[in-house]
Design a protein around this motif. Sequence first.
Motif, mmCIF file in Angstrom:
data_model
loop_
_atom_site.group_PDB
_atom_site.id
_atom_site.type_symbol
_atom_site.label_atom_id
_atom_site.label_comp_id
_atom_site.label_asym_id
_atom_site.label_seq_id
_atom_site.Cartn_x
_atom_site.Cartn_y
_atom_site.Cartn_z
ATOM 1 N N LEU A 192 36.940 -2.458 42.048
ATOM 2 C CA LEU A 192 36.938 -2.334 40.587
ATOM 3 C C LEU A 192 37.311 -0.923 40.130
ATOM 4 C CD1 LEU A 192 33.738 -4.425 39.744
ATOM 5 C CD2 LEU A 192 36.134 -5.147 39.641
ATOM 6 N N GLY A 193 37.776 -0.110 41.069
ATOM 7 C CA GLY A 193 38.259 1.222 40.711
ATOM 8 C C GLY A 193 37.254 2.333 40.820
ATOM 9 N N VAL A 194 36.071 2.063 41.383
ATOM 10 C CA VAL A 194 35.046 3.094 41.510
ATOM 11 C C VAL A 194 35.298 3.920 42.766
ATOM 12 C CG1 VAL A 194 32.572 3.519 41.821
ATOM 13 C CG2 VAL A 194 33.343 1.685 40.301
ATOM 14 N N ASP A 195 35.158 5.238 42.654
ATOM 15 C CA ASP A 195 35.279 6.142 43.796
ATOM 16 C C ASP A 195 33.966 6.078 44.576
ATOM 17 O OD1 ASP A 195 35.482 8.186 45.629
ATOM 18 O OD2 ASP A 195 36.132 9.709 44.195
ATOM 19 N N THR A 196 33.899 5.191 45.570
ATOM 20 C CA THR A 196 32.645 4.986 46.282
ATOM 21 C C THR A 196 32.292 6.141 47.215
ATOM 22 O OG1 THR A 196 33.866 3.626 47.891
ATOM 23 C CG2 THR A 196 32.697 2.480 46.120
ATOM 24 N N GLU A 197 33.285 6.895 47.674
ATOM 25 C CA GLU A 197 32.979 8.087 48.470
ATOM 26 C C GLU A 197 32.154 9.066 47.643
ATOM 27 O OE1 GLU A 197 33.843 9.364 51.754
ATOM 28 O OE2 GLU A 197 33.933 7.207 52.057
ATOM 29 N N GLN A 198 32.585 9.273 46.426
ATOM 30 C CA GLN A 198 31.834 10.156 45.534
ATOM 31 C C GLN A 198 30.478 9.546 45.197
ATOM 32 O OE1 GLN A 198 30.872 9.716 42.114
ATOM 33 N NE2 GLN A 198 29.946 11.774 42.117
ATOM 34 N N ILE A 254 28.542 7.520 46.863
ATOM 35 C CA ILE A 254 27.556 7.527 47.942
ATOM 36 C C ILE A 254 27.225 8.938 48.412
ATOM 37 C CG2 ILE A 254 27.098 6.771 50.311
ATOM 38 C CD1 ILE A 254 29.026 4.405 49.767
ATOM 39 N N PHE A 255 28.259 9.747 48.627
ATOM 40 C CA PHE A 255 28.045 11.001 49.342
ATOM 41 C C PHE A 255 27.971 12.249 48.468
ATOM 42 C CE2 PHE A 255 30.140 8.173 52.473
ATOM 43 C CZ PHE A 255 29.120 8.140 53.411
ATOM 44 N N GLU A 256 28.338 12.137 47.200
ATOM 45 C CA GLU A 256 28.347 13.333 46.358
ATOM 46 C C GLU A 256 27.410 13.247 45.163
ATOM 47 O OE1 GLU A 256 32.385 14.448 45.391
ATOM 48 O OE2 GLU A 256 33.099 13.760 47.340
ATOM 49 N N ARG A 257 26.846 12.091 44.918
ATOM 50 C CA ARG A 257 25.904 11.968 43.813
ATOM 51 C C ARG A 257 24.609 12.716 44.105
ATOM 52 N NH1 ARG A 257 24.199 6.075 42.105
ATOM 53 N NH2 ARG A 257 25.177 5.678 44.126
ATOM 54 N N GLU A 258 24.019 13.275 43.090
ATOM 55 C CA GLU A 258 22.706 13.889 43.240
ATOM 56 C C GLU A 258 21.673 12.797 43.505
ATOM 57 O OE1 GLU A 258 21.762 16.183 39.833
ATOM 58 O OE2 GLU A 258 23.555 17.444 39.970
ATOM 59 N N PRO A 259 20.663 13.062 44.349
ATOM 60 C CA PRO A 259 19.672 12.037 44.686
ATOM 61 C C PRO A 259 19.038 11.364 43.474
ATOM 62 C CG PRO A 259 19.429 13.910 46.149
ATOM 63 C CD PRO A 259 20.462 14.303 45.123
ATOM 64 N N ALA A 260 18.716 12.142 42.447
ATOM 65 C CA ALA A 260 18.046 11.576 41.276
ATOM 66 C C ALA A 260 18.937 10.633 40.482
ATOM 67 C CB ALA A 260 17.538 12.695 40.368
ATOM 68 N N LYS A 261 20.254 10.677 40.746
ATOM 69 C CA LYS A 261 21.192 9.826 40.016
ATOM 70 C C LYS A 261 21.349 8.440 40.646
ATOM 71 C CE LYS A 261 22.284 12.982 36.969
ATOM 72 N NZ LYS A 261 21.845 12.845 35.557
ATOM 73 N N PHE A 262 20.777 8.256 41.836
ATOM 74 C CA PHE A 262 20.856 6.936 42.453
ATOM 75 C C PHE A 262 20.006 5.957 41.654
ATOM 76 C CE2 PHE A 262 22.935 9.113 45.769
ATOM 77 C CZ PHE A 262 23.482 8.194 46.646
ATOM 78 N N LYS A 263 20.438 4.692 41.652
ATOM 79 C CA LYS A 263 19.789 3.681 40.809
ATOM 80 C C LYS A 263 19.192 2.582 41.691
ATOM 81 C CE LYS A 263 23.095 4.541 37.060
ATOM 82 N NZ LYS A 263 22.150 5.292 36.234
ATOM 83 N N TYR A 264 17.951 2.755 42.058
ATOM 84 C CA TYR A 264 17.247 1.751 42.852
ATOM 85 C C TYR A 264 15.781 1.736 42.434
ATOM 86 C CZ TYR A 264 16.017 5.947 45.562
ATOM 87 O OH TYR A 264 15.571 7.187 45.935
ATOM 88 N N PRO A 265 15.040 0.699 42.761
ATOM 89 C CA PRO A 265 13.647 0.624 42.329
ATOM 90 C C PRO A 265 12.813 1.800 42.822
ATOM 91 C CG PRO A 265 14.394 -1.511 43.082
ATOM 92 C CD PRO A 265 15.478 -0.534 43.436
ATOM 93 N N TYR A 266 11.944 2.261 41.954
ATOM 94 C CA TYR A 266 11.080 3.399 42.264
ATOM 95 C C TYR A 266 10.280 3.171 43.547
ATOM 96 C CZ TYR A 266 7.223 6.727 41.751
ATOM 97 O OH TYR A 266 6.295 7.715 41.964
ATOM 98 N N ALA A 267 9.960 1.924 43.847
ATOM 99 C CA ALA A 267 9.113 1.629 45.009
ATOM 100 C C ALA A 267 9.651 2.244 46.292
ATOM 101 C CB ALA A 267 8.973 0.114 45.174
#
Length: 315
Positions: A93-99, A101-114
């Motif tokens: 869909l045109g997303v830069d998945t390398e960026q 997964i590997f370049e995002r800041e940890p707090a920017k990841f979107k997963y359940p708090y658990a």
Amino acid sequence: MVTQTPALQSEEALQQRLRKQQLVESLEHMSPVYLEGIKRILTVSADTELISSPAYYHAAVHAPSLNAFGSAISIIQDELGHAHIAYRLLRDLGVDTEQLIFEREPAKFKYPYAFDVPLESWVELVVANAFYDRAGFVLLSDVFQSTTFGPWKRALLKVDKEETFHLRHGEQWMRRLNKDAEGHALLQQAVDWMFLLTVEWFGLPDDLKKHTEQLNYGFKGHSNDELRQIWMSTAVPLCNELQLQIPAHYDEEQGKYVLECPFPAYFNAEKKRWEESCSWDDVMKRWKARGPKNEEFVGMIQRGKKEMLRLLEQK
């Protein structure tokens, strides 16, 4: 050679396709709003599967036997495979998945708090399989049955079966551990904090939900509160079977499962303990601030590429 990005559909053309019950197969079938919505839900799914791997490994090392450790590693391998599927769809869909997964800041990841709260024993890992993987199964089964995005629907046929194995693994181990008083007590300690973390896994209540396109476009078929009820419809009976005390029961008059404790509530991640009631705004602040293991677990995922880049720079 320059590859041109396919033109998106108008909203009217998309709606016409959906009314005909035709699946959306690629960018050419999507409107801009549909595209942003499907990318949002796919990112949450991909991030959740990815971060479950270091979260589960953190506890898998405490497996009581080599065979048990092998089962845990098999589940982790499945989770990485599920993450790969969702990230691959995002890339298409045109997303830069390398960026991503590997370049995002940890707090920017979107997963359940658990998953930011450490699983520190084999008991906590199998309860996570029974609770967290059950939540994943509920969510992805709903997507599989309802989604209008064809490539994801077909991919989830495999994922759905593997998530069933994960939650059954948790159930079987909980029954095994529950056979003696010590195991029952350890299960109760884990359930005390993990049950409500999974209840909140499904997100904001329906009257506060901000992104309505998930239902409007058929990304999923049930609302957050409906999915919460579906999860409790099997999680509560499991706990009742094992005589584990949980703050929930089925209310015959209301025709649904209800909680017997303050919810939402403050959660003390360090002590793994629920405290007094709070607002959903307070919960959102906790989710956005992430939990104690966020940086460590994301760091485990990103470490390999960072080390490779350092080695290349030294040459």
